[in-house]
Design a protein around this motif. Structure first.
Motif, short mmCIF file in Angstrom:
data_model
loop_
_atom_site.label_atom_id
_atom_site.label_comp_id
_atom_site.label_asym_id
_atom_site.label_seq_id
_atom_site.Cartn_x
_atom_site.Cartn_y
_atom_site.Cartn_z
N SER A 284 -68.49 -11.65 1.85
CA SER A 284 -67.65 -12.63 2.54
C SER A 284 -66.86 -13.47 1.54
CB SER A 284 -68.52 -13.54 3.42
OG SER A 284 -69.19 -12.79 4.41
N ALA A 287 -63.52 -11.78 0.14
CA ALA A 287 -62.34 -11.60 0.99
C ALA A 287 -61.37 -12.75 0.77
CB ALA A 287 -62.75 -11.51 2.45
N SER A 289 -58.05 -12.38 1.26
CA SER A 289 -56.92 -12.23 2.18
C SER A 289 -57.31 -11.21 3.24
CB SER A 289 -55.66 -11.78 1.45
OG SER A 289 -55.86 -10.50 0.86
N GLU A 290 -56.53 -11.16 4.31
CA GLU A 290 -56.86 -10.27 5.43
C GLU A 290 -56.89 -8.81 5.01
OE1 GLU A 290 -57.87 -10.92 8.47
OE2 GLU A 290 -57.90 -13.03 7.95
N ALA A 293 -60.38 -7.40 3.86
CA ALA A 293 -61.53 -7.62 4.73
C ALA A 293 -62.38 -6.38 4.91
CB ALA A 293 -61.06 -8.13 6.10
N ASN A 294 -61.93 -5.22 4.44
CA ASN A 294 -62.69 -3.98 4.53
C ASN A 294 -63.29 -3.64 3.17
OD1 ASN A 294 -61.99 -3.74 7.18
ND2 ASN A 294 -60.69 -1.96 6.95
N MET A 310 -68.66 -3.39 5.02
CA MET A 310 -68.13 -4.51 5.79
C MET A 310 -66.78 -4.08 6.35
SD MET A 310 -67.08 -8.41 4.66
CE MET A 310 -68.71 -9.13 4.88
N LYS A 312 -63.65 -4.99 8.78
CA LYS A 312 -62.96 -6.12 9.44
C LYS A 312 -63.80 -7.40 9.38
CE LYS A 312 -60.37 -3.08 12.53
NZ LYS A 312 -60.06 -2.70 13.93
N GLY A 313 -64.43 -7.60 8.25
CA GLY A 313 -65.20 -8.82 8.03
C GLY A 313 -66.59 -8.82 8.61
N GLN A 314 -67.03 -7.70 9.23
CA GLN A 314 -68.33 -7.65 9.87
C GLN A 314 -69.20 -6.55 9.27
OE1 GLN A 314 -69.33 -9.91 12.24
NE2 GLN A 314 -67.33 -10.90 11.90
#
Length: 693
Positions: A284, A287, A289-290, A293-294, A310, A312-314
């Motif tokens: 986390s 990340a 920037s968007e 996020a992967n 991870m 899309k941030g999950q």
């Protein structure tokens, strides 16, 4: 007090991760400044490794240990004590209470072999022998009502046997207790009156999930690890408090979140992935920037490699976890672990083939180059022979590398038996290890429906940046991220992990015909428990609640976890989310198929806010390398003199063309030919594989 100590702004936070080779510590102060320390792990007593790294940090900062701890506002700990207790078979002597007629469920298991082609391999022995699995009469019906009451005389008889056999801990798993734990609570009361032990684990309180075997196995493992793990945590917590720590430490759980010692003391099974799960917080923090996020993380330490995805941030959380053949139903992030690290041992088998792993040299004696008595060649020895690591102090001075010892081990154990030069044998070790790493990463990426080209490979751990660019290239990733603090990745992640509590309740209903009032009542009960737990840990205002449901096709055995958007139940949105995830996981869906809800879940989070690190001045001029060194590049280009940079000299905006080496305090990064490395906005090293497009 020295300038170095006075530059730290109180209060600070401390994260400690105990690995197989090193115990890592990260200190982040109130201004966001980060300090990293490493000390060898103490296998026989991990708490000594924790205290040693604290003493080392205090000495380097010229602070009394009491001041270091007294000014610590938050202490988060990741530990493999629970995992090692299972792997090393050093847990408690366990007894078990089961419903009459279900005594053998634990040993029958599910009747499914992990490897369908290997039908001769014996299943791992159960943790409770049959004569200590005692049946108790009484029955809860399928609707949760009581058919027959618990026969307390059966419990008393079992307690007498447990006394006679020296049972230290008891697991209780009664039929249908996931619907109503009344009988298990009554059994605990009867045990307390007739048995002198302190450790009783109820399956209905640990994880009230559907499935007699999995629920019972989880309760048994909890009972098996509870005495050792709880005593370790309690003793360490008390010792730190005596030394000056103002509040109890937090522990990392398998779900990637932190929890207080008091909250996890009755459920230490939740800590079996305590160390590697800290990578959730670390990712986390990566990340910036968007478009980043992967991530696919590859955390390579001294003994193993832990892989996590991870998207899309999950990070996916699953209830299906297997530790040394024992099935657990606890919320845990999906991690795939292989025996591949800097201390992994290379050898030649009886057929004359080179093999690498899974055995490791550990902290003692460690690789041959450590000079601590190790004679087996390891990956670290091979890297040293190939010039990718240099002689001298490693990991901030925790150990010293000796090239002559490394060459001798590779030559005698590998090169001569294989009829190769020392360099070719060492290169073979690296190629074979990186092939193992590639397969490990594919397990959680390609086999889970992810295209690695859409992800950035994060190569962390002390050994990760040595292999990151090479493995990323083989995967088809366009970028590899090499964290500056790679050698303390999980300790850093511990400080960036939220407090988390997971609660679930079996709830079976047709998705399209569910009683919404019953659904709301179920969620409300779980939310109340989650909020109470967060309040006990000090989160009154910044606690967050996420509702989730488990869904499956009618007749299907496994379920898919679906988060409710804005915590609102909408059957159409839930179906769409389920189908998208089912398509990704399994490659197909049943259009218009009938769906069942199987469980309700609530995740409670307490946010541990932290200050961002101070921004360092951007790169003003081209950095000069520390030296040029002969390094073996690959089989095509062989040996070349390449630049070696001090990581401290590389700032945001800096871009360099490989091949090159970057030496940091806790790691060394190798960047291959045609690759371009730049320092990104988070002050980490981002490698563009094959150059910037």
């Amino acid at each position: 007090m020295t300038d170095r100590a006075s530059s730290i702004v109180a209060p600070w936070r401390i994260g400690v991760d105990v690995g197989g080779t090193f115990t890592d510590m990260v200190l982040r102060d109130a201004a966001g400044q980060v300090r990293i320390f490493k000390a060898p792990s103490i296998t026989v007593d991990p708490s000594e490794g924790v205290l040693n790294v604290l003493r080392l940090a205090a000495a380097e900062l010229d602070l009394p240990l009491s001041s270091l701890l007294r000014n610590c506002g938050l202490f988060v700990h990741g530990s493999t004590v629970a995992t090692n207790t299972i792997l090393e078979k050093k847990g408690a002597r366990v007894g078990m209470l089961t419903t009459h007629g279900f005594r053998d469920s634990l040993e029958i298991r599910r009747g499914i072999r992990e490897n369908q082609w290997d039908h001769r391999a014996p299943l791992p022995p159960v943790l409770v022998p049959r004569y200590l699995r005692q049946p108790v009469r009484g029955r809860i019906a399928a609707d949760g009502t009581e058919l027959t009451p618990v026969v307390v005389e059966d419990v008393a008889s079992a307690a007498a046997l447990f006394k006679e056999e020296g049972v230290e801990s008891v697991a209780v798993c009664l039929f249908n207790s996931f619907l109503d734990g009344k009988h298990e609570r009554e059994a605990r009361e009867a045990l307390a009156k007739n048995w002198c032990g302190d450790w009783i684990s109820l399956s209905s309180e640990i994880m009230p999930t559907l499935g007699e075997y999995e629920r019972g196995s989880t309760a048994v493992v909890n009972a098996y690890v509870a005495p050792k793990v709880t005593r370790y945590l309690t003793a360490l917590d008390e010792r730190l408090r005596e030394l000056g720590l103002p509040r109890s430490l937090l522990m990392l759980q398998s779900n990637g979140g932190a929890v207080s010692v008091a909250e996890v003391a009755s459920r230490p099974v939740m800590l079996v992935l305590s160390g590697p799960a800290a990578a959730v917080g670390a990712l986390s923090g990566c990340a910036v920037s968007e478009d980043l996020a992967n991530f696919i993380s590859m955390e390579i330490g001294g003994t193993s490699c832990d892989v996590m995805v991870m998207a899309k941030g999950q990070v996916p959380v699953s209830d299906q976890l297997v530790i040394d053949g024992h099935h657990l139903t606890i919320p845990s992030v999906e991690i795939h672990t292989v025996g591949a690290g800097g201390g992994t041992i290379a050898s030649v088998d009886s057929a004359g083939l080179l093999i690498v792993g899974p055995k490791g040299a550990g902290a003692q004696p460690g690789p041959a180059a450590y000079g601590l008595g190790g004679e087996e060649p390891t990956v670290t020895d091979a890297q040293l022979v190939l010039g990718r690591m240099r002689e001298g102090k490693l990991a901030g001075g925790a150990v010293t590398l000796d090239l002559d010892l490394a060459r001798r081990a590779v030559e005698t154990k590998l090169a001569r038996p294989l009829g190769l030069s020392v360099e070719d044998a060492a290169a073979g070790v690296i190629r074979l290890l990186e092939q193992n790493l590639l397969h490990a990463v594919e397990r959680l990426s390609i086999e889970r429906g992810h295209n690695p080209a859409d992800f950035t490979l994060v190569a962390a751990g002390g050994a990760g940046p040595m292999h990151g660019a090479s493995v990323a290239r083989a995967l088809g990733c366009k970028r590899a991220l090499l964290p500056r603090a790679a050698g303390a990745f999980c300790a850093m992640g511990a400080l960036e992990s939220d407090v988390r509590q997971d609660y679930m309740q079996v709830f079976v209903a047709d998705l399209d015909k569910v009683d919404r009032s019953a659904l709301e009542v179920g969620f409300a009960q779980l939310e109340s428990r989650a909020r109470d737990a967060l309040v006990r840990q000090g989160f009154v205002e910044n606690g967050m609640i996420q509702r989730e449901i488990d869904i499956r096709y009618v007749g299907q055995q496994s379920s898919v976890r679906v988060a409710l958007k804005e915590n609102r139940f909408d059957e159409k949105v839930a179906r769409e989310t389920f189908e998208a995830e089912h398509q990704r996981l399994f490659g197909h869906i049943q259009p218009g198929g009938r769906l069942d809800i199987t469980a309700l879940r609530v995740v409670g989070r307490g946010s541990l806010e932290w200050s961002p690190p101070p921004v360092r001045p951007p790169q003003q001029k081209s950095p000069a390398p520390r030296q040029k060194r002969a390094v073996w590049i690959d089989s095509m280009y062989g040996w070349q003199d390449i630049p070696v940079y001090d990581g401290e000299d590389l700032r945001q905006g800096c871009k360099l063309q490989g091949p090159l080496l970057i030496e940091e305090r806790t790691t060394t990064a190798f960047v291959g030919r045609k690759d371009v490395v730049e320092v990104n906005a988070a002050d980490d090293f981002l490698v563009h594989i094959g150059g910037i497009a």
